[in-house]
Motif scaffolding. Sequence first.
Motif, PDB file in Angstrom:
ATOM      1  N   ALA A  59       9.540   5.057   5.768  1.00 25.18           N
ATOM      2  CA  ALA A  59       8.233   4.651   6.292  1.00 25.18           C
ATOM      3  C   ALA A  59       8.453   3.602   7.367  1.00 25.18           C
ATOM      4  O   ALA A  59       9.522   3.001   7.452  1.00 25.18           O
ATOM      5  CB  ALA A  59       7.363   4.092   5.173  1.00 25.18           C
ATOM      6  N   ARG A 103       1.711   6.250   8.608  1.00 25.29           N
ATOM      7  CA  ARG A 103       0.827   7.385   8.343  1.00 25.29           C
ATOM      8  C   ARG A 103      -0.639   6.959   8.387  1.00 25.29           C
ATOM      9  O   ARG A 103      -1.507   7.733   8.792  1.00 25.29           O
ATOM     10  CB  ARG A 103       1.190   8.024   7.008  1.00 25.29           C
ATOM     11  CG  ARG A 103       2.527   8.756   7.141  1.00 25.29           C
ATOM     12  CD  ARG A 103       3.108   9.220   5.858  1.00 25.29           C
ATOM     13  NE  ARG A 103       4.450   9.743   6.087  1.00 25.29           N
ATOM     14  CZ  ARG A 103       5.558   9.033   6.028  1.00 25.29           C
ATOM     15  NH1 ARG A 103       5.510   7.740   5.751  1.00 25.29           N
ATOM     16  NH2 ARG A 103       6.715   9.579   6.272  1.00 25.29           N
ATOM     17  N   ARG A 124       0.834  -1.208   0.000  1.00 22.67           N
ATOM     18  CA  ARG A 124       0.000   0.000   0.000  1.00 22.67           C
ATOM     19  C   ARG A 124       0.868   1.257   0.000  1.00 22.67           C
ATOM     20  O   ARG A 124       0.512   2.270  -0.603  1.00 22.67           O
ATOM     21  CB  ARG A 124      -0.905   0.002   1.240  1.00 22.67           C
ATOM     22  CG  ARG A 124      -2.078  -0.949   1.159  1.00 22.67           C
ATOM     23  CD  ARG A 124      -3.122  -0.568   2.195  1.00 22.67           C
ATOM     24  NE  ARG A 124      -2.616  -0.579   3.552  1.00 22.67           N
ATOM     25  CZ  ARG A 124      -2.503  -1.678   4.313  1.00 22.67           C
ATOM     26  NH1 ARG A 124      -2.842  -2.867   3.842  1.00 22.67           N
ATOM     27  NH2 ARG A 124      -2.040  -1.594   5.539  1.00 22.67           N
ATOM     28  N   ALA A 125       2.034   1.171   0.677  1.00 24.37           N
ATOM     29  CA  ALA A 125       2.927   2.338   0.721  1.00 24.37           C
ATOM     30  C   ALA A 125       3.701   2.511  -0.578  1.00 24.37           C
ATOM     31  O   ALA A 125       4.416   3.502  -0.750  1.00 24.37           O
ATOM     32  CB  ALA A 125       3.905   2.197   1.885  1.00 24.37           C
ATOM     33  N   GLY A 126       3.594   1.527  -1.476  1.00 24.71           N
ATOM     34  CA  GLY A 126       4.226   1.675  -2.786  1.00 24.71           C
ATOM     35  C   GLY A 126       5.625   1.119  -2.885  1.00 24.71           C
ATOM     36  O   GLY A 126       6.322   1.373  -3.868  1.00 24.71           O
ATOM     37  N   PHE A 127       6.050   0.375  -1.877  1.00 25.86           N
ATOM     38  CA  PHE A 127       7.410  -0.160  -1.936  1.00 25.86           C
ATOM     39  C   PHE A 127       7.494  -1.442  -2.768  1.00 25.86           C
ATOM     40  O   PHE A 127       8.576  -1.835  -3.178  1.00 25.86           O
ATOM     41  CB  PHE A 127       7.940  -0.446  -0.526  1.00 25.86           C
ATOM     42  CG  PHE A 127       8.283   0.803   0.227  1.00 25.86           C
ATOM     43  CD1 PHE A 127       9.410   1.528  -0.102  1.00 25.86           C
ATOM     44  CD2 PHE A 127       7.487   1.257   1.260  1.00 25.86           C
ATOM     45  CE1 PHE A 127       9.735   2.675   0.587  1.00 25.86           C
ATOM     46  CE2 PHE A 127       7.801   2.407   1.943  1.00 25.86           C
ATOM     47  CZ  PHE A 127       8.931   3.121   1.606  1.00 25.86           C
ATOM     48  N   GLU A 143       0.763   1.014   7.746  1.00 27.01           N
ATOM     49  CA  GLU A 143       1.889   1.913   7.556  1.00 27.01           C
ATOM     50  C   GLU A 143       1.719   3.047   8.565  1.00 27.01           C
ATOM     51  O   GLU A 143       0.598   3.349   8.983  1.00 27.01           O
ATOM     52  CB  GLU A 143       1.861   2.433   6.105  1.00 27.01           C
ATOM     53  CG  GLU A 143       3.198   2.863   5.565  1.00 27.01           C
ATOM     54  CD  GLU A 143       3.358   4.360   5.593  1.00 27.01           C
ATOM     55  OE1 GLU A 143       4.496   4.819   5.729  1.00 27.01           O
ATOM     56  OE2 GLU A 143       2.334   5.073   5.499  1.00 27.01           O
ATOM     57  N   ASN A 194      13.152   9.947   8.052  1.00 25.85           N
ATOM     58  CA  ASN A 194      13.844  10.848   7.128  1.00 25.85           C
ATOM     59  C   ASN A 194      13.048  10.919   5.820  1.00 25.85           C
ATOM     60  O   ASN A 194      11.989  10.283   5.688  1.00 25.85           O
ATOM     61  CB  ASN A 194      15.261  10.324   6.894  1.00 25.85           C
ATOM     62  CG  ASN A 194      16.171  11.400   6.344  1.00 25.85           C
ATOM     63  OD1 ASN A 194      15.725  12.508   6.057  1.00 25.85           O
ATOM     64  ND2 ASN A 194      17.431  11.071   6.198  1.00 25.85           N
ATOM     65  N   LEU A 195      13.617  11.637   4.851  1.00 26.05           N
ATOM     66  CA  LEU A 195      12.951  11.802   3.561  1.00 26.05           C
ATOM     67  C   LEU A 195      12.703  10.439   2.910  1.00 26.05           C
ATOM     68  O   LEU A 195      13.631   9.654   2.732  1.00 26.05           O
ATOM     69  CB  LEU A 195      13.849  12.642   2.660  1.00 26.05           C
ATOM     70  CG  LEU A 195      13.283  13.089   1.338  1.00 26.05           C
ATOM     71  CD1 LEU A 195      12.206  14.103   1.542  1.00 26.05           C
ATOM     72  CD2 LEU A 195      14.392  13.623   0.487  1.00 26.05           C
ATOM     73  N   PRO A 250      14.496   4.521   1.255  1.00 32.52           N
ATOM     74  CA  PRO A 250      15.195   4.442  -0.019  1.00 32.52           C
ATOM     75  C   PRO A 250      16.716   4.348   0.187  1.00 32.52           C
ATOM     76  O   PRO A 250      17.202   4.794   1.201  1.00 32.52           O
ATOM     77  CB  PRO A 250      14.831   5.743  -0.722  1.00 32.52           C
ATOM     78  CG  PRO A 250      14.553   6.676   0.370  1.00 32.52           C
ATOM     79  CD  PRO A 250      14.010   5.882   1.512  1.00 32.52           C
TER      80      PRO A 250
END
Lengths: 428, 162
Positions: B132, B145, B41-44, B143, B128-129, B162
């Motif tokens: 998650a 958020r 769901r978080a796109g990883f 997740e 950090n940037l 990342p």
Amino acid sequence: MSVVRPARCLLSRRFAATGQPAAGATPRCHAAPFHSSTQLSAKHKSRFKSIRAEEMGLVTPEKVEEYSKKMFPKYTPEEMDILRERYTPEQMVALEAGEAAVDPKDLTIQGRIRKDPYRLPYLDDFSKIQPIIDKRPNTLPPPDPNGRFMTQEEHADDLTKLLENLIPKDVNFENMSEQEIEKILNERVNLSMEQAKYWNDPTTMTDKKPSNTALAPGLGKKLAGVEGMYKPPIDPADEGLDDQGLYQDLKRRTGLSVRDILSISTKILVIRNVDNQTRLGKIRSMWVLAIAGNGNGRLGVGEAKSVEPAVAQMKAKLLAIQNMQPIRRYEDRTIFGSVTAKVGATIVKIDSRPPGFGLRASHRLFEIFRSVGIHDIAAKMPRARNPMNSVKACLQALTSQKDPNELAIGRGKKLVDVRKVYYGGNVY
Amino acid sequence: MPIANVVNMCSHLQNASRARLGLTSVQHSKYNLHVLLALHRAGFLSFVTRGGPFPPDPATLSTFEPEPLTTANVASQRLWVGLKYSDNQPVMRHVASITTPKRPITANLSALERLCRGFDASRQRGLNLGEAMVVGTDLGTLEIREAVERKVGGLLLCRVGP
């Protein structure tokens, strides 16, 4: 033919060739080739036939006569007059006798290129002076070895003599009124000009004749063969900012104008004295690391080394400008997130900070952030703080920032910055 | 040992994405599945599916139907996971487990909110940037958020970045 082929094989072939009767044309060389390159079929001959000078008609009596007249002409009466001024009558008699004794035809025919062991290793015509190669002839006598500065009395005498020489000789000044004398003098003598000459070119030596000087002659402005060839590398587009040509190479590499290059601020951050130990001793040189930044998101680091400190510094600065690269900034004031980079034992950690935070960093990192145009940041070096490595690690950290849009694309998300959305965008 | 499975899976996913694998498989368990779905769901991740010992055909992945789960085949089932790469770099380069079987680490809602905003909380560095976290909550494995949105705290399972 391979070199590793046994010699026995070669020899056997040779014997076989000599044993057999020759078929057709006899071979030029009976020896077996002991090398792998192909044999030359025949002796190399020039494609052009050499032609003798006689066949070309260059040594006929008429040609010899013509050449002698052209190359060794007799003195003209005007030239003899000039020579007579220069030489004594006895010398002139000797000169004329010498002229009469030598036939110009002999000079033409008997002139040879020297082959004796004492010849010069080059060909030259000594009758001519080539201003670039040859030393200048000394036309003036050497300076007087007893020459000295004039005493006060001698100086005064010299001045009076100079003034006396100014008085015109062909005028009779007797029985003239003072006004008349003054009028004539004003007409005939340009006093201000003579004054200027005297002050410009004062001679305070007792030896007033012109003489040779031990100093090398200055380069002439209109040197034969060189005149008009040399042009200083000044580009009119530089607006006179780079007459030394220091920035021409950088200009070509970066495409920036000299004015733009000069507007980029550079700063030397690290200087190290380094030695190269040779068997003749240490060769000391200076290693310099400089940064260049335009204050608006571009940063470059340049390193240079030279024996001359000024050269090393200049090189480092130019390289820093050349190496300038864009640095990612958030809102043109801080970085994206926190980044860490390690060079050697030096770790540099940089964290983004809110507006108005300022630069909290060690002095070298502070200079880097200031030159790149970052205004809010916290930097920390938890381990070693080597000057060189701290600068390099900081650059590495700044360039290793991730692009948020790239990250969002990678995760298939849409990225929206909501800072400046609330409170009418007046967030700071 | 559900937590241990998640810990092992985290290490395996990190190794696989750093080795630039296109897809990989992890042990089939409910806990693993829920963590993977949260990451998806978080796109990883590009896909998560149950499958046999051999990977599903990538060409027919969108219509892939895993065989029904029975007591006979449950032991040989794997969870097949597609890894993502962007700009020649893995989207999920860092996967680190937080909670271990020996030391569960929980965070209440205020701690999660702090972590979300990049501040340290619950003995964890702020996110950090592009980072998650996966949180195990009463409302499921979410997740970070999502958990903050649904105002629920829980067990910090792993941290992905990342």
